[in-house]
Motif scaffolding. Structure first.
Motif, PDB file in Angstrom:
ATOM      1  N   LYS A   1       8.859 -79.516  40.268  1.00 17.23           N
ATOM      2  CA  LYS A   1       9.020 -81.159  40.998  1.00 17.23           C
ATOM      3  C   LYS A   1       9.315 -79.438  42.752  1.00 17.23           C
TER       4      LYS A   1
ATOM      5  N   ARG B   1       4.046 -76.305  29.272  1.00 17.94           N
ATOM      6  CA  ARG B   1       4.898 -75.352  28.610  1.00 17.94           C
ATOM      7  C   ARG B   1       4.477 -74.045  28.862  1.00 17.94           C
TER       8      ARG B   1
ATOM      9  N   GLN C   1      13.367 -77.118  31.313  1.00 22.82           N
ATOM     10  CA  GLN C   1      12.574 -79.108  30.778  1.00 22.82           C
ATOM     11  C   GLN C   1      13.302 -79.690  31.367  1.00 22.82           C
ATOM     12  N   ASN C   2      13.657 -80.610  31.582  1.00 22.15           N
ATOM     13  CA  ASN C   2      14.542 -82.118  32.605  1.00 22.15           C
ATOM     14  C   ASN C   2      15.855 -82.205  32.910  1.00 22.15           C
TER      15      ASN C   2
ATOM     16  N   SER D   1       6.886 -85.404  39.679  1.00 21.87           N
ATOM     17  CA  SER D   1       6.700 -83.967  39.342  1.00 21.87           C
ATOM     18  C   SER D   1       5.875 -84.318  38.793  1.00 21.87           C
TER      19      SER D   1
ATOM     20  N   TRP E   1       9.321 -75.166  27.995  1.00 17.73           N
ATOM     21  CA  TRP E   1       9.509 -76.559  29.062  1.00 17.73           C
ATOM     22  C   TRP E   1       9.510 -76.444  30.294  1.00 17.73           C
ATOM     23  N   VAL E   2       8.703 -76.438  31.420  1.00 16.05           N
ATOM     24  CA  VAL E   2       9.503 -76.104  32.973  1.00 16.05           C
ATOM     25  C   VAL E   2       8.718 -77.812  32.737  1.00 16.05           C
ATOM     26  N   ARG E   3       9.587 -78.504  34.001  1.00 17.40           N
ATOM     27  CA  ARG E   3       9.122 -79.519  34.918  1.00 17.40           C
ATOM     28  C   ARG E   3       9.639 -78.485  36.293  1.00 17.40           C
TER      29      ARG E   3
ATOM     30  N   ASP F   1       5.109 -81.365  34.151  1.00 20.95           N
ATOM     31  CA  ASP F   1       5.558 -80.827  32.945  1.00 20.95           C
ATOM     32  C   ASP F   1       4.508 -79.781  32.535  1.00 20.95           C
TER      33      ASP F   1
END
Length: 174
Positions: free
Chosen positions: A156, A124, A36-37, A120, A152-154, A122
């Motif tokens: 960067k 899923r 996530q964040n 960045s 859910w991934v970010r 995001d």
């Protein structure tokens, strides 16, 4: 006995400093997949300025491949420079924006010369049919084999140290 204790007390700070240097000093640029964040590293891929990678997935409605192409910029941001898809349908562009080019080659549609820059982005990781796959240096790495589907991934670009590398999963080693 007293000499051994003095000797150990003398060496202890030296070893602590060495361990701290090993953990926190070696830093490497990487494409990082964060939970996530939260900043928690789930996986990473060593990548340098100017290198490119792609994210491939199956579109949920028309069930054909979509490939988004990205480049790592010198300031650590990510530039999307190309989009490839196979069907005009819901969620897909019908033409290129200003400054971009639209091409049709072998039944696939390309939007090229894109200048979409992100710090960045995001996503899923697909559970059912998306099959999100990272493509790097002509190798494919299905994200569902590294990151739990539905997460859910970010993504960067980040400088990571040895400690962060130990906590995450190097995608190239999977």
């Amino acid at each position: 006995m007293k000499n051994k204790i003095v000797y150990l007390l003398f060496l202890l700070p030296f070893f602590l400093i060495m361990i701290l240097l090993l953990i926190f000093t070696p830093k490497t640029e990487a494409l990082v997949f964060q939970y996530q964040n939260s900043g928690k590293t789930l996986a990473y891929l060593y990548i340098l300025e100017g290198e490119t990678f792609q994210m491939k997935y199956t579109h949920s409605i028309h069930l054909s491949d979509v490939v988004e192409s990205y480049e790592v910029l010198s300031d650590g941001r990510i530039k999307q420079y190309e989009l490839m898809y196979e069907d005009f349908a819901i969620g897909m562009p019908a033409n290129a924006s200003e400054g971009e080019t639209f091409e049709q080659v072998d039944g696939k549609y390309y939007i090229k010369n894109m200048e979409r820059i992100f710090p960045s982005f995001d996503l899923r990781v697909g559970k059912v049919r998306a099959n999100h796959t990272l493509i790097f240096e002509d190798n494919e790495y299905p994200l569902s084999q590294i990151i739990e589907p539905g997460t859910w991934v970010r993504l960067k670009i980040e400088t990571i140290n040895l400690w962060q590398r130990w906590k995450g999963v190097n995608i190239l080693e999977k």
